[in-house]
Scaffold this motif. Structure first.
Motif, PDB file in Angstrom:
ATOM      1  N   GLY A  92       8.817 -44.058-119.382  1.00 57.73           N
ATOM      2  CA  GLY A  92       9.356 -44.549-118.124  1.00 57.73           C
ATOM      3  C   GLY A  92      10.868 -44.460-118.118  1.00 57.73           C
ATOM      4  O   GLY A  92      11.483 -43.978-119.076  1.00 57.73           O
ATOM      5  N   PHE A 145       2.706 -45.090-119.190  1.00 56.18           N
ATOM      6  CA  PHE A 145       2.863 -46.248-120.069  1.00 56.18           C
ATOM      7  C   PHE A 145       1.717 -46.376-121.061  1.00 56.18           C
ATOM      8  O   PHE A 145       1.873 -47.017-122.104  1.00 56.18           O
ATOM      9  CB  PHE A 145       2.985 -47.527-119.235  1.00 56.18           C
ATOM     10  CG  PHE A 145       3.619 -48.666-119.983  1.00 56.18           C
ATOM     11  CD1 PHE A 145       4.982 -48.669-120.229  1.00 56.18           C
ATOM     12  CD2 PHE A 145       2.859 -49.717-120.461  1.00 56.18           C
ATOM     13  CE1 PHE A 145       5.578 -49.704-120.933  1.00 56.18           C
ATOM     14  CE2 PHE A 145       3.438 -50.758-121.163  1.00 56.18           C
ATOM     15  CZ  PHE A 145       4.803 -50.752-121.401  1.00 56.18           C
ATOM     16  N   THR A 153       7.733 -46.675-113.970  1.00 56.49           N
ATOM     17  CA  THR A 153       6.746 -46.073-114.862  1.00 56.49           C
ATOM     18  C   THR A 153       5.434 -45.951-114.095  1.00 56.49           C
ATOM     19  O   THR A 153       5.341 -46.367-112.939  1.00 56.49           O
ATOM     20  CB  THR A 153       6.554 -46.905-116.142  1.00 56.49           C
ATOM     21  OG1 THR A 153       5.733 -46.166-117.066  1.00 56.49           O
ATOM     22  CG2 THR A 153       5.883 -48.237-115.850  1.00 56.49           C
ATOM     23  N   THR A 154       4.444 -45.360-114.728  1.00 62.18           N
ATOM     24  CA  THR A 154       3.101 -45.282-114.156  1.00 62.18           C
ATOM     25  C   THR A 154       2.114 -45.706-115.234  1.00 62.18           C
ATOM     26  O   THR A 154       2.451 -45.746-116.424  1.00 62.18           O
ATOM     27  CB  THR A 154       2.762 -43.852-113.695  1.00 62.18           C
ATOM     28  OG1 THR A 154       2.707 -42.981-114.849  1.00 62.18           O
ATOM     29  CG2 THR A 154       3.809 -43.323-112.714  1.00 62.18           C
TER      30      THR A 154
END
Length: 248
Positions: free
Chosen positions: A145, A105, A100-101
């Motif tokens: 994600g 998120f 994820t980033t």
């Protein structure tokens, strides 16, 4: 001297005829990408910093893509992953990789409706990929994600996914997720891992419900249908929220 002048002029003409964006713009884009700006933010910043420079959308998109790839690590195959696991005494048959980033998120913070599904067609290695996110009021799915796993879907991998989501939310927002509904297909692993979100009704995807009913309605008794095992299968089981993971 004439030859030198002509040669210089020739080089200058070649320089002027280049199709690349001007050097100042390229440097600005490189700086913006390193700062983590989105494509839209980069475009707006360029308009402010270089108001008189003509910038085509195609060239800007290609440049942003190029700058984004420059510092990325090398792409690894399953063979490379297996070698890494062997070197570090890790079991490749029990892999769980969460991707994820911060930007992705962040979207989970106000979300109360979590949608989860697994796909086997996205990765060329045919490893299961767990996708989780939510659908907004305009019927657009927002991914939070993905998680790459090395085995079939089971309660352990979904439990690890939900636990990781909660742990990351606590780390980033200093509070657990506000999830009060979980939407998925009929995978038993998801149902068994509901202990992570104990107060969240287990929503059954309407599309999968209808698909399975049409396929097996003459093969099983009504007592074996999902109607009893997953009672939140019908539309409006969660009022005002999506009833399926396959479009709204």
């Amino acid at each position: 001297m004439i030859m030198s002048s002509n040669e210089h002029k020739h080089e200058q003409e070649e320089l002027n005829s280049t199709t690349r964006l001007p050097s100042p713009i390229r440097k600005s884009v490189s700086k913006y990408v390193k700062c983590g700006l989105s494509h839209t933010q980069i475009k707006s910043s360029l308009v402010q910093d270089h108001p008189n420079a003509p910038i085509t959308e195609t060239k800007l998109t290609n440049l942003v893509s190029y700058e984004s790839r420059k510092d990325r690590p090398e792409i690894f195959s399953v063979f490379d992953l297996r070698n890494w696991c062997d070197e570090h005494n890790e079991d490749i048959n029990n892999i769980f990789v969460f991707f994820t980033t911060k930007q992705l998120f962040q979207q989970i913070r106000p979300t109360t409706y979590l949608q989860v599904d697994a796909t086997y067609k996205t990765t060329w290695n045919e490893l299961p990929l767990l996708v989780f996110g939510s659908t907004d009021a305009t019927r657009h799915f927002k991914p939070f994600g993905v998680a790459l796993i090395s085995h079939d879907e089971n309660a352990k991998c979904y439990n690890q996914l939900f636990t990781s989501i909660n742990a990351l939310a606590a780390q980033e927002f200093n509070q657990p997720c506000l999830i009060d509904h979980v939407m998925a297909d009929g995978a038993l692993g998801i149902t068994s891992s509901q202990t992570v979100f104990p107060h969240s009704p287990r929503m059954m995807c309407w599309f999968h419900m209808i698909q399975k009913c049409r396929l097996h309605r003459n093969l099983v008794t009504k007592e074996q249908w999902w109607i009893t095992k997953l009672p939140c299968w019908y539309e409006d089981a969660a009022f005002g929220k999506p009833s399926t993971n396959n479009g709204c």
